[in-house]
Design a protein around this motif. Structure first.
Motif, short mmCIF file in Angstrom:
data_model
loop_
_atom_site.label_atom_id
_atom_site.label_comp_id
_atom_site.label_asym_id
_atom_site.label_seq_id
_atom_site.Cartn_x
_atom_site.Cartn_y
_atom_site.Cartn_z
N ALA A 1 0.95 -1.11 0.09
CA ALA A 1 -0.02 0.00 -0.03
C ALA A 1 1.01 1.17 -0.07
CB ALA A 1 -0.86 0.29 1.13
N LEU A 2 0.25 2.38 -0.61
CA LEU A 2 1.16 3.47 -0.54
C LEU A 2 0.99 4.39 0.43
CD1 LEU A 2 0.59 4.53 -4.44
CD2 LEU A 2 2.68 3.37 -3.36
N TRP A 3 1.18 3.70 1.86
CA TRP A 3 0.78 4.51 2.97
C TRP A 3 1.76 5.79 3.29
CZ3 TRP A 3 -0.09 -0.47 6.26
CH2 TRP A 3 -1.46 -0.77 6.01
N ASP A 4 2.70 6.04 2.73
CA ASP A 4 3.41 7.43 2.89
C ASP A 4 2.86 8.44 1.82
OD1 ASP A 4 4.00 5.91 0.15
OD2 ASP A 4 5.75 7.56 -0.02
N ASN A 5 1.77 8.09 1.09
CA ASN A 5 0.85 9.09 0.39
C ASN A 5 -0.16 9.40 1.22
OD1 ASN A 5 -1.03 10.15 -1.28
ND2 ASN A 5 0.00 9.13 -2.99
N PHE A 6 -0.45 10.45 1.83
CA PHE A 6 -1.51 10.82 2.49
C PHE A 6 -2.91 10.42 2.06
CE2 PHE A 6 -4.62 13.96 4.95
CZ PHE A 6 -4.25 13.47 6.00
N TYR A 7 -3.04 10.30 0.80
CA TYR A 7 -4.48 9.97 0.41
C TYR A 7 -4.64 8.68 0.80
CZ TYR A 7 -8.09 8.40 -2.73
OH TYR A 7 -9.24 8.03 -3.37
N PHE A 8 -3.88 7.75 0.79
CA PHE A 8 -3.70 6.36 1.16
C PHE A 8 -3.64 6.11 2.82
CE2 PHE A 8 -2.95 6.16 -3.23
CZ PHE A 8 -3.83 5.41 -3.92
N GLY A 9 -2.52 6.75 3.16
CA GLY A 9 -2.20 6.51 4.34
C GLY A 9 -3.29 7.40 5.64
N TYR A 10 -4.24 8.14 5.10
CA TYR A 10 -5.16 8.70 5.89
C TYR A 10 -6.02 7.46 6.65
CZ TYR A 10 -9.19 10.93 8.00
OH TYR A 10 -10.14 11.26 8.71
N GLY A 11 -6.42 6.57 5.75
CA GLY A 11 -7.43 5.62 6.07
C GLY A 11 -7.27 5.05 7.20
N ILE A 12 -5.61 4.80 7.53
CA ILE A 12 -5.31 4.09 8.72
C ILE A 12 -5.23 5.00 9.95
CG2 ILE A 12 -3.39 2.62 9.93
CD1 ILE A 12 -4.79 1.41 7.43
N MET A 13 -4.76 6.38 9.77
CA MET A 13 -4.91 7.26 10.74
C MET A 13 -6.44 7.51 11.03
SD MET A 13 -1.72 9.69 9.16
CE MET A 13 -2.10 10.76 10.57
N GLY A 14 -7.21 7.60 10.32
CA GLY A 14 -8.49 7.90 10.36
C GLY A 14 -9.18 6.95 11.28
N ALA A 15 -9.06 5.69 10.87
CA ALA A 15 -9.57 4.72 11.77
C ALA A 15 -9.09 4.28 13.36
CB ALA A 15 -9.22 3.20 11.16
N TYR A 16 -7.93 5.15 13.45
CA TYR A 16 -7.59 5.42 14.99
C TYR A 16 -7.96 6.68 15.67
CZ TYR A 16 -4.90 0.96 14.64
OH TYR A 16 -4.61 -0.32 14.60
N GLU A 17 -8.73 7.34 14.90
CA GLU A 17 -9.60 8.56 15.43
C GLU A 17 -8.79 10.00 15.10
OE1 GLU A 17 -12.52 8.16 16.56
OE2 GLU A 17 -12.39 6.07 16.99
N GLY A 18 -7.81 9.67 14.27
CA GLY A 18 -7.22 10.95 13.78
C GLY A 18 -8.26 11.47 12.67
N TYR A 19 -7.90 12.90 12.38
CA TYR A 19 -9.20 13.62 11.53
C TYR A 19 -8.04 14.90 11.00
CZ TYR A 19 -9.68 16.54 15.53
OH TYR A 19 -9.72 17.47 16.65
N VAL A 20 -8.38 15.27 9.84
CA VAL A 20 -8.00 16.34 9.26
C VAL A 20 -8.47 17.73 9.83
CG1 VAL A 20 -7.35 18.01 7.04
CG2 VAL A 20 -7.75 15.26 7.05
#
Length: 426
Positions: A193-212
């Motif tokens: 997965a391209l988790w160093d790309n914020f478009y893709f990485g956000y999905g993981i961070m958001g699931a742990y209660e991160g948000y923009v």
């Protein structure tokens, strides 16, 4: 997709000049044609309405236009332009010159900027119309609590696997992690997965209660960022784990990561990837028998909160026929038109009644996108989002390459984002 996001980030660099060229709507109020509230009569019908459609998608607009013309007796003409940039840029020029269309299609993450520039108008539709769409797709058409369009289609990353290497998709990331540890040897990888790309990485961070930006009563608060809170840091640590343990190659970090990952998958060296519907055809052309599913559940038991992109239809601020332009938008997004669009373009309609329709329910890829979209978060559409992509990409690349701990990298990114917002969006 990455190209579209990069273009969106460039908006802020030219905003000052463009704003000066745009229409002064406060000084020169535009005459509109509302329904007479006393008589309930519709305004006079125009001879013609003009629509700007996405490039190579006119084939899906034709049947909707034909049925609209038959029902209302108004001729509709359309022109195809690249939606990612050309429609917005051309509207900036043609609007003040008096050559603008009545209706345009745009990606939802451009809405905030084009509203600020005075290029599209708020619309009013019955609640019954809004109720036909998924809540997330309608929210994507809102800016500052007001509705500026109706959703046309949606897309979000999903789990794509090579059926030869992975007969069934895993239900959880814990299962996928164990599979990857066993499968990853030499040039072969279990999951990428391209988790160093914020478009893709956000999905993981958001699931742990991160948000923009925090959503406050339908409006995004640019001053409340959740990209370095406890949950975001935990999600970033999970991202780092996959790189640190060698489950992701160093070659997929950075700008060339996408092509490197696609190449490995299309060569049959990767069992599964996180990618979007735009990748399906290339994989099939490479001879890969792909399966598509919603992304597995994360270790915290939550689904991946992927970013969702929503394409919509909008009434321009330059039309002299706002009532009928709105009617056209309603018509080309109704269930019948949306179903025809899917049949002709495979674009997933965010229409509730179609999610369980056999045309989507029996289509593995379409169903996966529809289900994953129910967990997804629409990319923020306020202009300040342009300040987020760069710093977050740098932070995630630092995290992926283990050059920085997650907390430190995210703190630095948020500090930069706040400074850029303060400087560029006063």
């Amino acid at each position: 997709m990455k190209k579209a996001l990069s273009l969106f980030m460039m908006i802020v660099l030219v905003f000052g000049v463009l704003a000066a060229c745009g229409p002064n709507r406060a000084e020169e109020p535009k005459e509109t044609e509302p329904t007479d509230s006393a008589t309930g009569e519709e305004p006079a019908k125009p001879e013609k309405l003009v629509v700007w459609e996405d490039k190579d998608k006119g084939i899906a607009l034709k049947p909707a236009i034909e049925s609209f013309e038959k029902e209302y007796g108004i001729k509709v003409e359309y022109k195809e332009l690249n939606m990612a940039d050309k429609i917005r840029d051309q509207l900036r020029l043609d609007g003040p010159a008096g050559n603008a269309p009545d209706v345009v299609t745009l990606p939802h993450d451009q809405i905030g900027q084009v509203v600020v520039e005075g290029l599209i108008d708020e619309i009013e539709v019955d609640q019954a119309v809004l109720d036909t769409f998924t809540e997330a797709s309608v929210n994507a058409q809102m800016y500052d609590g007001k509705l500026y369009g109706l959703p046309k289609s949606t897309e979000t990353p999903v789990f794509i696997y090579n059926k030869k290497l992975m007969p069934e998709p895993p239900a959880t990331f814990d299962e996928l992690y164990e599979f990857s540890k066993d499968f990853t040897k030499g040039d072969n990888y279990g999951f990428l997965a391209l988790w160093d790309n914020f478009y893709f990485g956000y999905g993981i961070m958001g699931a742990y209660e991160g948000y923009v930006f925090n959503n406050e009563n339908g409006a995004l608060n640019r001053d409340d960022l959740g990209l370095n809170n406890e949950g975001a840091v935990e999600g970033a640590a999970y991202i780092q784990k996959w790189y640190k343990e060698g489950l992701f190659p160093k070659g997929i970090i950075g700008e060339s990561g996408g092509s490197a990952m696609d190449g490995l998958f299309n060569e049959g060296k990767v069992a599964a990837v996180m990618n979007g519907p735009w990748a399906f055809q290339g994989m099939k052309d490479a001879g890969i028998d792909i399966g598509v599913a919603p992304l597995p559940t994360l270790p915290n038991g939550k689904p991946v909160n992927t970013f969702m992109g929503v394409k919509g239809w909008h009434v321009t601020a330059f039309t002299e026929h706002k009532y009928w332009a709105t009617k056209l938008v309603e018509h080309i997004t109704n269930a019948d038109s949306a179903k025809q669009r899917f049949e002709l373009t495979q674009e997933i309609p965010p229409v509730k009644s179609l999610i369980e329709d056999p045309i989507i329910a029996d289509n593995e890829a379409a169903k996966a996108v529809a289900v994953q979209s129910s967990y997804a978060v629409a990319m923020p559409n306020i202009p300040e989002m342009g300040e987020v992509w760069g710093p977050m990409a740098s932070a995630l690349q630092q995290i992926a390459s283990q050059k920085s701990e997650p907390k430190k990298a995210l703190d630095s990114a948020v500090d930069t984002i706040k400074k850029q917002i303060e400087t560029n969006h006063k």
